[in-house]
Write a protein that holds these residues in place. Structure first.
Motif: not given
Length: 160
Positions: A129-138, A148-157
């Motif tokens: 389970f992950l979370r975070g944000q994407m940013v730019q310095d302009l 802003n985001f969250t993500g869920l990854l299923k691990k492999g073998k």
């Protein structure tokens, strides 16, 4: 971290002109990832985020000269996996994205690094389970939060 499966698929040598950054590119540039251009990774330190960045080009923009949402989402998906490497998480062979939630909060621009800050929320035997944000310095502006985001990854073998 040594992950022989990731090592066989991804180039992650140090970036010559960016100390602390590693390349995160597939050895096979005929795959989807190549559409985004070069991706770079910085390992997490002291409980902080793993950083993953790309340099958006005009081809990643929409008709309003902002970053295209589809390009941003594609980068997000790749950043989740690279971010796991930066967080020292072994995803095993064949991990997959199960869920991504993204709330756009700003319009990014081509020609400036787009950076995903990826934090670990929780890791189980089979899930990450992950979370975070994407940013730019302009130039001439405060730091811009693109999403802003969250993500869920299923691990492999053989993970873990």
């Amino acid at each position: 971290m040594s992950d022989s499966h990731a090592d066989s698929i991804f180039l992650h040598d140090p970036v010559a002109d960016a100390p602390g950054w590693l390349h995160w590119d597939l050895h096979d540039d005929s795959r989807f990832n190549a559409l985004l251009g070069r991706v770079q990774l910085q390992m997490a330190a002291d409980g902080g985020p793993s950083l993953v960045r790309m340099m958006p080009e005009r081809r990643h923009s929409n008709l309003q000269d902002n970053l295209h949402g589809g390009a941003t989402l594609a980068f997000l998906d790749i950043a989740l996996f690279a971010g796991c490497r930066g967080l020292d998480i072994d995803l095993g062979i064949g991990p997959v994205t199960l869920d991504v939630q993204c709330q756009f909060t700003g319009a990014g621009q081509a020609g400036h690094w787009l950076t995903a800050e990826v934090y670990l929320v929780r890791e189980t035997y089979r899930m990450v389970f992950l979370r975070g944000q994407m940013v730019q310095d302009l130039p001439g502006q405060d730091r811009l939060v693109i999403s802003n985001f969250t993500g869920l990854l299923k691990k492999g073998k053989s993970a873990g």
